[in-house]
Design an enzyme around this catalytic site. Structure first.
Site, short mmCIF file in Angstrom:
data_model
loop_
_atom_site.label_atom_id
_atom_site.label_comp_id
_atom_site.label_asym_id
_atom_site.label_seq_id
_atom_site.Cartn_x
_atom_site.Cartn_y
_atom_site.Cartn_z
N GLY A 1 4.50 -43.11 -61.00
CA GLY A 1 5.30 -44.40 -60.94
C GLY A 1 6.26 -43.73 -62.72
O GLY A 1 5.84 -43.46 -63.18
N TYR B 1 -4.83 -54.54 -62.02
CA TYR B 1 -6.22 -54.97 -62.01
C TYR B 1 -6.43 -56.52 -61.08
O TYR B 1 -5.82 -56.76 -60.53
CB TYR B 1 -6.65 -55.66 -63.71
CG TYR B 1 -5.71 -56.34 -64.04
CD1 TYR B 1 -4.68 -55.90 -64.20
CD2 TYR B 1 -6.03 -57.82 -63.53
CE1 TYR B 1 -3.42 -57.37 -64.23
CE2 TYR B 1 -4.78 -58.62 -64.00
CZ TYR B 1 -3.41 -58.32 -64.35
OH TYR B 1 -2.08 -59.44 -65.01
N ARG C 1 7.81 -41.62 -57.01
CA ARG C 1 8.85 -41.52 -55.48
C ARG C 1 10.53 -41.08 -55.03
O ARG C 1 10.99 -40.38 -54.70
CB ARG C 1 8.69 -42.48 -54.52
CG ARG C 1 8.98 -42.75 -53.29
CD ARG C 1 8.56 -44.39 -53.14
NE ARG C 1 9.02 -45.19 -53.83
CZ ARG C 1 8.80 -46.98 -53.40
NH1 ARG C 1 8.43 -47.12 -52.55
NH2 ARG C 1 8.79 -47.58 -54.37
N THR C 2 11.03 -41.57 -56.27
CA THR C 2 13.00 -41.48 -56.36
C THR C 2 12.16 -40.85 -57.79
O THR C 2 12.20 -40.75 -58.88
CB THR C 2 12.69 -42.98 -57.22
OG1 THR C 2 13.14 -43.90 -56.35
CG2 THR C 2 14.77 -43.14 -57.65
N LYS D 1 10.18 -59.39 -68.12
CA LYS D 1 10.62 -58.71 -69.29
C LYS D 1 11.67 -57.61 -69.88
O LYS D 1 11.96 -57.93 -70.63
CB LYS D 1 9.24 -57.58 -68.67
CG LYS D 1 8.15 -57.73 -68.91
CD LYS D 1 6.56 -56.46 -68.68
CE LYS D 1 5.89 -57.17 -68.52
NZ LYS D 1 4.56 -56.62 -68.22
N LYS E 1 -3.93 -64.71 -66.08
CA LYS E 1 -5.46 -64.16 -66.82
C LYS E 1 -4.93 -65.07 -68.39
O LYS E 1 -6.12 -65.03 -69.39
CB LYS E 1 -5.98 -63.32 -66.14
CG LYS E 1 -6.57 -63.04 -65.14
CD LYS E 1 -8.16 -63.53 -64.69
CE LYS E 1 -8.31 -62.77 -63.53
NZ LYS E 1 -8.35 -64.19 -62.15
N THR F 1 5.32 -62.32 -68.79
CA THR F 1 5.21 -61.56 -67.10
C THR F 1 6.20 -60.97 -66.58
O THR F 1 7.73 -61.72 -66.53
CB THR F 1 3.93 -61.77 -67.12
OG1 THR F 1 3.25 -60.92 -65.60
CG2 THR F 1 4.06 -63.15 -66.61
#
Ligand code: NDP
Length: 276
Positions: free
Chosen positions: A127, A220, A152-153, A66, A16, A62
């Site tokens: 996260g 999003y 999780r990790t 990165k 976007k 993006t």
């Protein structure tokens, strides 16, 4: 003369950013051209070199580039150093200035657009990937009562918490842990996992949501994600996705490039997908 900017990624069709920056340029009267660059995997540096050679002034970055941008930059801002990743570059001769505005964008959306001050609040972040890394310093700068990173990790959450404690010299308690160890209720719960992209739900107990909590999914454009559904089932009425964060990080980059900060409300309204 029209100045050229672009967003680079793979895939890039969904981005976007051209819509957002073109709208910003219109309302601020800036003469820019903003396009998408699809770079092949492993071909980031060549694609950026070509864009610069053709007169490009700056780029947004993006997924999945990165980290490539982090390696490509000659001058990394503290935001990019802490995030270990770059989401905006500015070119000046041989210099490649690099920033990461994701965290600033998140905090601006939460505090300013959603009117949810973070000072003195308990914040839970799900996260421990790039988005959480980028968000930590801007979040801590708001002086929350506590920040808990759950992943999780587990080792990644603990490592990030340690890094954050070092950076801000222990002023705000920051803890890293696994989902099984999360206890108590939080005023702000941020889902910075990529689970919503595949309609998955991190194993989060419903008890984490305090009564007037803000539940915020950084993902999003997906409507009511499993995370936001869980929050609603827990009685949370303040739900948001990351569309405002996207617009706010873009506004920061635009300001950095052009020296004028655009209003974001109209763009946010234009690209918002209802949370249903
Ligand atoms: P990363 O790939 O760097 O990190 C992904 C994180 O999600 C890891 O901590 C991973 O855990 C966790 N995870 C993935 N799947 C699950 C699952 N099923 N259950 C629990 N945890 C899971 O991604 P980013 O940090 O770059 O991005 C995260 C999200 O934020 C994405 O959806 C992205 O679109 C969004 N984002 C939004 C922005 C905006 O402007 N609104 C800007 C930047 C990102 P583990 O370490 O255990 O693998």
């Amino acid at each position: 003369m029209t100045d050229r900017y672009a967003v680079i990624g793979n895939p890039i069709e969904q981005s976007k950013s051209p819509l957002i920056h073109t709208a910003f340029a219109q309302v601020t009267g800036q003469d820019i051209d903003y396009t998408k660059v699809l770079a092949p995997l492993g071909g980031f540096a060549q694609a950026v070199d070509a864009f610069r050679a053709a007169g490009g002034r700056g780029m947004n970055v993006t997924a999945p580039f990165k980290l490539d941008a982090f390696a490509y930059a000659t001058n990394l801002a503290p935001s990019a150093q802490m995030a270990g990743a770059v989401n905006a570059m500015k070119f000046d001769g041989d210099k490649v200035y690099a920033e990461n505005f994701d965290g600033l964008g998140l905090v601006r959306d939460v505090v300013h657009n959603l009117d949810c001050p973070l000072q003195g609040r308990r914040v839970l972040i799900l996260g421990a990937g790039g988005a959480t890394r980028g968000a930590l310093l801007p979040l801590l700068a708001q002086s929350p009562a506590e920040v808990v990173i759950v992943n999780r990790t587990v080792a990644k959450a603990q490592e990030l918490a340690g890094l954050a404690r070092q950076h801000q010299m222990g002023q705000v308690p920051v803890h890293g842990m696994g989902y099984a160890d999360v206890a108590g209720a939080f005023d702000v719960v941020l889902n910075a996992t990529s689970a919503s992209l595949t309609s998955e739900l991190p194993p989060l107990p419903m008890t984490v949501f305090a009564p007037d909590c803000l539940a915020y999914d950084l993902t999003y454009g997906k409507g009511l994600t499993p995370f936001l559904k869980l929050a609603r089932q827990a009685g949370v009425t303040r739900l948001a996705d990351g569309v405002g964060m996207l617009a706010e990080q873009a506004a920061e980059a635009f300001n950095w490039w052009r020296g004028v900060r655009p209003e974001t409300a109209a763009v946010i309204e234009q690209i918002t997908v209802p949370l249903i």
